[in-house]
Motif scaffolding. Structure first.
Motif, PDB file in Angstrom:
ATOM      1  N   GLY A   4      -1.680  -9.906  -5.732  1.00  0.00           N
ATOM      2  CA  GLY A   4      -0.775 -10.218  -4.853  1.00  0.00           C
ATOM      3  C   GLY A   4      -1.297 -11.212  -3.840  1.00  0.00           C
ATOM      4  N   THR A   5      -0.454 -11.085  -2.731  1.00  0.00           N
ATOM      5  CA  THR A   5      -0.599 -12.179  -1.619  1.00  0.00           C
ATOM      6  C   THR A   5      -1.141 -11.331  -0.375  1.00  0.00           C
ATOM      7  OG1 THR A   5       1.063 -13.685  -2.468  1.00  0.00           O
ATOM      8  CG2 THR A   5       0.482 -13.995  -0.224  1.00  0.00           C
ATOM      9  N   VAL A   6      -2.323 -11.947   0.021  1.00  0.00           N
ATOM     10  CA  VAL A   6      -2.639 -11.328   1.305  1.00  0.00           C
ATOM     11  C   VAL A   6      -1.637 -11.486   2.525  1.00  0.00           C
ATOM     12  CG1 VAL A   6      -4.571 -11.587   3.369  1.00  0.00           C
ATOM     13  CG2 VAL A   6      -5.302 -11.991   0.776  1.00  0.00           C
ATOM     14  N   GLY A   7      -1.397 -10.395   3.175  1.00  0.00           N
ATOM     15  CA  GLY A   7      -0.562 -10.150   4.214  1.00  0.00           C
ATOM     16  C   GLY A   7       0.977 -10.143   3.882  1.00  0.00           C
ATOM     17  N   GLU A   8       1.291  -9.987   2.609  1.00  0.00           N
ATOM     18  CA  GLU A   8       2.497  -9.729   2.151  1.00  0.00           C
ATOM     19  C   GLU A   8       2.787  -8.577   1.328  1.00  0.00           C
ATOM     20  OE1 GLU A   8       4.347 -13.262   0.340  1.00  0.00           O
ATOM     21  OE2 GLU A   8       3.346 -14.549   2.078  1.00  0.00           O
ATOM     22  N   LYS A   9       1.944  -8.751   0.184  1.00  0.00           N
ATOM     23  CA  LYS A   9       1.884  -7.571  -1.005  1.00  0.00           C
ATOM     24  C   LYS A   9       0.629  -7.702  -1.558  1.00  0.00           C
ATOM     25  CE  LYS A   9       4.365  -5.035  -4.413  1.00  0.00           C
ATOM     26  NZ  LYS A   9       5.447  -4.928  -5.233  1.00  0.00           N
ATOM     27  N   ALA A  10      -0.327  -6.904  -1.522  1.00  0.00           N
ATOM     28  CA  ALA A  10      -1.462  -6.988  -2.023  1.00  0.00           C
ATOM     29  C   ALA A  10      -2.135  -5.514  -2.337  1.00  0.00           C
ATOM     30  CB  ALA A  10      -2.677  -7.325  -1.076  1.00  0.00           C
ATOM     31  N   ALA A  11      -2.973  -5.366  -3.661  1.00  0.00           N
ATOM     32  CA  ALA A  11      -3.372  -4.454  -3.970  1.00  0.00           C
ATOM     33  C   ALA A  11      -4.732  -4.609  -4.689  1.00  0.00           C
ATOM     34  CB  ALA A  11      -2.481  -3.561  -4.866  1.00  0.00           C
ATOM     35  N   CYS A  12      -5.344  -3.563  -4.987  1.00  0.00           N
ATOM     36  CA  CYS A  12      -6.610  -3.399  -5.655  1.00  0.00           C
ATOM     37  C   CYS A  12      -6.180  -3.059  -7.043  1.00  0.00           C
ATOM     38  CB  CYS A  12      -7.686  -2.543  -5.149  1.00  0.00           C
ATOM     39  SG  CYS A  12      -9.106  -2.332  -6.116  1.00  0.00           S
ATOM     40  N   GLY A  13      -6.557  -3.878  -8.105  1.00  0.00           N
ATOM     41  CA  GLY A  13      -6.272  -3.842  -9.615  1.00  0.00           C
ATOM     42  C   GLY A  13      -7.181  -2.580  -9.935  1.00  0.00           C
ATOM     43  N   ILE A  14      -8.316  -2.147  -9.333  1.00  0.00           N
ATOM     44  CA  ILE A  14      -9.045  -1.266  -9.970  1.00  0.00           C
ATOM     45  C   ILE A  14      -9.319  -0.185  -8.824  1.00  0.00           C
ATOM     46  CG2 ILE A  14     -10.169  -2.644 -11.709  1.00  0.00           C
ATOM     47  CD1 ILE A  14     -12.857  -2.897  -9.420  1.00  0.00           C
ATOM     48  N   TYR A  15      -8.424   0.135  -7.887  1.00  0.00           N
ATOM     49  CA  TYR A  15      -8.454   1.221  -6.757  1.00  0.00           C
ATOM     50  C   TYR A  15      -9.268   2.200  -7.287  1.00  0.00           C
ATOM     51  CZ  TYR A  15      -7.446   3.636  -2.845  1.00  0.00           C
ATOM     52  OH  TYR A  15      -7.303   4.256  -1.691  1.00  0.00           O
ATOM     53  N   GLU A  16      -8.976   2.963  -8.208  1.00  0.00           N
ATOM     54  CA  GLU A  16      -9.638   4.159  -8.722  1.00  0.00           C
ATOM     55  C   GLU A  16     -11.126   3.974  -8.871  1.00  0.00           C
ATOM     56  OE1 GLU A  16      -6.773   3.096 -10.412  1.00  0.00           O
ATOM     57  OE2 GLU A  16      -5.223   4.164  -9.137  1.00  0.00           O
ATOM     58  N   TRP A  17     -11.506   2.658  -9.433  1.00  0.00           N
ATOM     59  CA  TRP A  17     -12.794   2.362  -9.839  1.00  0.00           C
ATOM     60  C   TRP A  17     -13.416   1.538  -9.084  1.00  0.00           C
ATOM     61  CZ3 TRP A  17      -8.460   1.575 -13.336  1.00  0.00           C
ATOM     62  CH2 TRP A  17      -8.378   2.581 -14.406  1.00  0.00           C
ATOM     63  N   ARG A  18     -12.967   1.157  -7.767  1.00  0.00           N
ATOM     64  CA  ARG A  18     -13.579   0.391  -6.946  1.00  0.00           C
ATOM     65  C   ARG A  18     -15.149   0.824  -6.441  1.00  0.00           C
ATOM     66  NH1 ARG A  18     -10.427   3.697  -3.990  1.00  0.00           N
ATOM     67  NH2 ARG A  18     -10.898   4.239  -2.014  1.00  0.00           N
ATOM     68  N   PRO A  19     -15.807  -0.317  -6.277  1.00  0.00           N
ATOM     69  CA  PRO A  19     -17.271   0.307  -5.770  1.00  0.00           C
ATOM     70  C   PRO A  19     -17.409   0.954  -4.375  1.00  0.00           C
ATOM     71  CG  PRO A  19     -16.888  -2.099  -5.608  1.00  0.00           C
ATOM     72  CD  PRO A  19     -15.473  -1.504  -6.166  1.00  0.00           C
ATOM     73  N   SER A  20     -18.601   1.312  -4.004  1.00  0.00           N
ATOM     74  CA  SER A  20     -18.683   2.278  -2.729  1.00  0.00           C
ATOM     75  C   SER A  20     -18.310   1.517  -1.517  1.00  0.00           C
ATOM     76  CB  SER A  20     -20.015   2.706  -2.690  1.00  0.00           C
ATOM     77  OG  SER A  20     -20.988   1.809  -2.943  1.00  0.00           O
ATOM     78  N   PRO A  21     -18.781   0.094  -1.273  1.00  0.00           N
ATOM     79  CA  PRO A  21     -18.650  -0.607  -0.145  1.00  0.00           C
ATOM     80  C   PRO A  21     -16.735  -0.705   0.229  1.00  0.00           C
ATOM     81  CG  PRO A  21     -19.933  -1.880  -1.463  1.00  0.00           C
ATOM     82  CD  PRO A  21     -19.478  -0.755  -2.354  1.00  0.00           C
ATOM     83  N   CYS A  22     -16.225  -0.989  -0.903  1.00  0.00           N
ATOM     84  CA  CYS A  22     -14.582  -0.984  -0.783  1.00  0.00           C
ATOM     85  C   CYS A  22     -14.093   0.609  -0.673  1.00  0.00           C
ATOM     86  CB  CYS A  22     -13.985  -1.282  -2.078  1.00  0.00           C
ATOM     87  SG  CYS A  22     -14.595  -3.003  -2.547  1.00  0.00           S
ATOM     88  N   ARG A  23     -14.901   1.540  -0.830  1.00  0.00           N
ATOM     89  CA  ARG A  23     -14.543   3.235  -0.664  1.00  0.00           C
ATOM     90  C   ARG A  23     -14.748   3.055   0.760  1.00  0.00           C
ATOM     91  NH1 ARG A  23     -13.118   5.957  -5.001  1.00  0.00           N
ATOM     92  NH2 ARG A  23     -13.625   5.163  -7.094  1.00  0.00           N
ATOM     93  N   GLU A  24     -15.690   2.746   1.115  1.00  0.00           N
ATOM     94  CA  GLU A  24     -16.111   3.005   2.767  1.00  0.00           C
ATOM     95  C   GLU A  24     -15.587   2.420   3.796  1.00  0.00           C
ATOM     96  OE1 GLU A  24     -20.556   2.553   1.844  1.00  0.00           O
ATOM     97  OE2 GLU A  24     -20.573   4.223   0.904  1.00  0.00           O
ATOM     98  N   PHE A  25     -15.022   1.142   3.563  1.00  0.00           N
ATOM     99  CA  PHE A  25     -14.503   0.371   4.368  1.00  0.00           C
ATOM    100  C   PHE A  25     -13.236   0.979   5.129  1.00  0.00           C
ATOM    101  CE2 PHE A  25     -11.945  -3.256   6.137  1.00  0.00           C
ATOM    102  CZ  PHE A  25     -13.009  -4.056   6.792  1.00  0.00           C
ATOM    103  N   ALA A  26     -13.138   1.258   6.109  1.00  0.00           N
ATOM    104  CA  ALA A  26     -12.282   2.133   7.028  1.00  0.00           C
ATOM    105  C   ALA A  26     -11.011   1.146   7.540  1.00  0.00           C
ATOM    106  CB  ALA A  26     -12.694   2.845   8.220  1.00  0.00           C
TER     107      ALA A  26
END
Length: 106
Positions: free
Chosen positions: A61-83
C-alpha cells in the motif's frame, strides 16, 4: 474507527529492521526467507530497510493512506515490539507528514 496503523506504514518506511537469524524460516523461525537478508551469523535484516530512504519489502500500500504488513503474523520481533503512539512512532509519522497519535491508546 480502523486501527491507525492500517493507514500509516510510516515505521515500515523509516527504520532498518535487524533481527536474530533464528526468526528467519531458514533457521526455524517464521519470517519468510525471501524477505530477509542474512547480514552475519547472528543477524538478518528485512529487505528494503537498508537504504537512505528505507521501505520494508513486506509493506503493501501507500504510506499515510492505506498500508499493511504483508507478513503481519510472521513479522520479526522489532516490528512486534514497536508501539503505536510511542515517541518513535510519532517522530516517523511527522517525517511522513502525518499527525501524532496519543500514547497508550493502541
Amino acid at each position: 474507527m480502523p486501527h491507525p496503523c492500517l493507514t500509516c506504514g510510516a515505521c515500515c518506511a523509516s527504520f532498518r529492521v535487524d533481527f536474530s537469524v533464528y526468526e528467519s524460516e531458514i533457521h526455524g523461525g517464521r519470517v519468510p526467507a525471501s524477505l530477509a537478508d542474512e547480514i552475519n551469523d547472528s543477524i538478518c535484516r528485512m529487505r528494503g530497510t537498508d537504504y537512505a530512504r528505507p521501505r520494508c519489502a513486506a509493506l503493501t500500500g501507500t504510506v499515510g493512506e492505506k498500508a499493511a504488513c504483508g507478513i503481519y503474523e510472521w513479522r520479526p520481533s522489532p516490528c512486534r515490539e514497536f508501539a503505536a503512539g510511542s515517541e518513535a512512532c510519532n517522530r516517523v509519522r511527522q517525517r511522513h507528514g502525518l499527525p501524532a497519535l496519543e500514547s497508550g491508546l493502541y
